[in-house]
Design a protein around this motif. Structure first.
Motif, short mmCIF file in Angstrom:
data_model
loop_
_atom_site.label_atom_id
_atom_site.label_comp_id
_atom_site.label_asym_id
_atom_site.label_seq_id
_atom_site.Cartn_x
_atom_site.Cartn_y
_atom_site.Cartn_z
N VAL A 207 -67.99 77.85 14.69
CA VAL A 207 -66.96 78.84 15.02
C VAL A 207 -67.53 79.87 15.98
CG1 VAL A 207 -65.48 80.66 14.10
CG2 VAL A 207 -65.70 78.50 12.86
N TRP A 208 -68.72 80.36 15.68
CA TRP A 208 -69.38 81.34 16.56
C TRP A 208 -69.58 80.76 17.96
CZ3 TRP A 208 -71.14 86.42 15.99
CH2 TRP A 208 -71.98 86.89 17.03
N ALA A 209 -70.15 79.56 18.02
CA ALA A 209 -70.42 78.92 19.32
C ALA A 209 -69.12 78.70 20.09
CB ALA A 209 -71.16 77.61 19.11
N PHE A 210 -68.06 78.37 19.38
CA PHE A 210 -66.75 78.18 20.00
C PHE A 210 -66.28 79.48 20.65
CE2 PHE A 210 -62.05 78.15 19.63
CZ PHE A 210 -61.76 77.00 20.35
N GLY A 211 -66.50 80.61 19.97
CA GLY A 211 -66.13 81.90 20.53
C GLY A 211 -66.91 82.23 21.78
N PHE A 263 -61.42 87.85 19.17
CA PHE A 263 -62.87 87.79 19.33
C PHE A 263 -63.58 88.47 18.14
CE2 PHE A 263 -62.49 86.93 24.04
CZ PHE A 263 -63.24 85.75 24.01
N ARG A 264 -62.98 89.54 17.62
CA ARG A 264 -63.56 90.18 16.43
C ARG A 264 -63.63 89.19 15.26
NH1 ARG A 264 -64.26 95.75 16.26
NH2 ARG A 264 -62.96 97.04 17.62
N LYS A 265 -62.63 88.33 15.15
CA LYS A 265 -62.58 87.38 14.03
C LYS A 265 -63.55 86.21 14.22
CE LYS A 265 -57.62 88.14 13.15
NZ LYS A 265 -56.30 87.46 13.11
N VAL A 266 -63.56 85.67 15.42
CA VAL A 266 -64.35 84.47 15.67
C VAL A 266 -65.84 84.80 15.83
CG1 VAL A 266 -64.20 84.38 18.21
CG2 VAL A 266 -64.27 82.25 16.90
N LEU A 267 -66.14 86.03 16.26
CA LEU A 267 -67.52 86.45 16.45
C LEU A 267 -67.91 87.54 15.46
CD1 LEU A 267 -67.62 86.54 20.38
CD2 LEU A 267 -68.60 84.79 18.87
N ASP A 268 -67.44 87.40 14.22
CA ASP A 268 -67.83 88.34 13.18
C ASP A 268 -69.31 88.13 12.87
OD1 ASP A 268 -68.15 89.67 10.53
OD2 ASP A 268 -65.98 89.92 10.72
N ILE A 269 -70.04 89.23 12.72
CA ILE A 269 -71.48 89.13 12.46
C ILE A 269 -71.76 88.42 11.15
CG2 ILE A 269 -73.63 90.45 12.30
CD1 ILE A 269 -72.15 90.58 15.01
N LYS A 270 -70.88 88.61 10.18
CA LYS A 270 -71.06 87.97 8.87
C LYS A 270 -70.39 86.59 8.88
CE LYS A 270 -71.41 92.30 6.29
NZ LYS A 270 -70.91 93.12 5.15
N PRO A 271 -71.16 85.52 8.71
CA PRO A 271 -70.62 84.16 8.80
C PRO A 271 -69.42 83.90 7.89
CG PRO A 271 -73.01 84.11 8.60
CD PRO A 271 -72.59 85.53 8.37
N GLU A 272 -69.47 84.44 6.68
CA GLU A 272 -68.41 84.17 5.70
C GLU A 272 -67.08 84.82 6.09
OE1 GLU A 272 -70.66 87.83 4.29
OE2 GLU A 272 -71.15 85.87 5.15
N ARG A 273 -67.11 85.75 7.02
CA ARG A 273 -65.89 86.45 7.42
C ARG A 273 -65.26 85.87 8.69
NH1 ARG A 273 -66.95 92.85 7.18
NH2 ARG A 273 -64.93 92.72 8.24
N ARG A 274 -65.92 84.92 9.31
CA ARG A 274 -65.36 84.34 10.54
C ARG A 274 -64.13 83.51 10.23
NH1 ARG A 274 -71.28 82.46 12.24
NH2 ARG A 274 -72.09 84.59 12.43
#
Length: 345
Positions: A207-211, A263-274
């Motif tokens: 998810v992070w990489a996708f963002g 972007f806030r959702k997909v690149l949330d610092i905490k993995p469990e919150r993405r």
């Protein structure tokens, strides 16, 4: 898509040693990396052009090769995942398997540096890649190497793109050791891990990489070199992400307020919150880029006004009507008019 097997019927479960030149005419290299190489070849039996992934035995274990091939073949039925044929064999020095050939190339070469792709084209691409990732995640598989080089283009208008390269794919929840370095697409929880430290495979990494991939397609730039607090651009983003400042980071001012929320959702610092990858589907009908982003003479102040103006558009409706601007028009046209009016001030 299916393809006739080699005359000697070699597959990953029945791996036979063949001479590559006896069955394929190698036309040219398509790509090289630490993994090995991919070559364009013509199958002498069928006359079909295929992409052969060639993995040297010196750096690839048999079980690693079989795992990549099996994941590739297992995921092939999805329309946005590259088709792998049930053809695998070994030569004296390499392991080889065959995939479909993408005539247009990969996404990396389609992104204009410093400029980015057209928003319409980006939406076409991300819709397809999100579908591929959602399919993988539903099978409890994590790609772990999302980047433009691993997205193949089959039609120049981006109506057909496919995800490729499953060499790093692992099952969700598996514990593995960090062996490779960090790239701009690597999530912060992996960047923070030291070499050989145990890390848990999670779809939140995709998810992070996708963002990050989305940012790169829209801007032609990386948002940062590493998702590490020592990187000034990442540090600036984290400060904004955690709402310790209302100032939008310099590289993010071109996006609409609504898309910044994505972007806030997909690149949330905490993995469990993405959010899940499929969250992007909710934004496909929205504008992602501010209309004034292409102005050659726009200043940082102009961009600030453009960003804040879009954010406050609804609150300004009454004022705009008093200035003779009809706000009951197409949303995109309204945003353009709001931006023009703000800049004229």
């Amino acid at each position: 898509m299916s393809m006739p097997k080699s005359p000697r019927s070699s597959t990953s479960d029945n791996l036979l040693q063949l001479n590559l030149k006896d069955h394929y005419e190698v036309l040219r290299d398509l790509g090289r990396g630490t993994y090995g190489k991919v070559v364009l070849a013509k199958c002498m039996e069928t006359g079909t052009n295929v992409a052969l992934k060639v993995l040297p035995k010196s750096s690839t274990k048999l079980r690693e090769f079989q795992r990549e091939f099996q994941y590739s073949y297992f995921l092939s039925p999805h329309s946005n995942i590259v088709d792998s044929y049930n053809v695998a064999f070994e030569t004296r020095s390499s392991y080889v398997f065959a995939q479909e050939y993408a005539p247009v190339g990969d996404l990396f070469d389609a992104i204009p540096p410093q400029v980015g792709m057209k928003e319409r084209d980006v939406k076409l691409v991300v819709k397809q890649i999100a579908s591929a990732l959602e399919f993988m995640h539903s099978k409890q598989l994590v790609h772990r190497d999302i980047k433009p080089e691993n997205v193949l283009i089959f039609e120049a208008d981006f109506n057909k793109v496919k995800l490729m390269d499953f060499g790093m794919t692992r099952k969700d929840g598996n514990v593995i050791r960090k062996t490779n370095g960090s790239i701009p697409y690597t999530p912060p929880e992996i960047c923070e891990a030291v070499r050989n430290e145990n890390i848990t495979v999670s779809s939140s990494g995709d998810v992070w990489a996708f963002g990050v991939l989305l940012f790169c397609m829209l801007t032609g730039n990386f948002p940062w070199e590493n998702a590490d607090i020592g990187d000034i651009y990442f540090s600036e983003f984290v400060t904004w992400q955690r709402r310790k400042t209302s100032k939008i980071p310099s590289q993010w001012k071109r996006f609409t307020p609504k898309f910044l929320r994505y972007f806030r959702k997909v690149l949330d610092i905490k993995p469990e919150r993405r959010c899940d990858v499929k969250e992007i589907m909710k934004y496909l009908n929205d504008n992602w880029l501010l209309p004034c982003r292409n102005s050659d003479d726009s200043t940082e102040e102009d961009e600030d006004e453009c960003a804040s103006g879009s954010d406050q558009a609804d609150n300004l409706a009454l004022i705009l009507q008093n200035h003779g601007i009809d706000t009951k028009v197409d949303k995109h046209l309204r945003d353009v008019r709001i931006s023009e009016w703000l800049l004229s001030l």
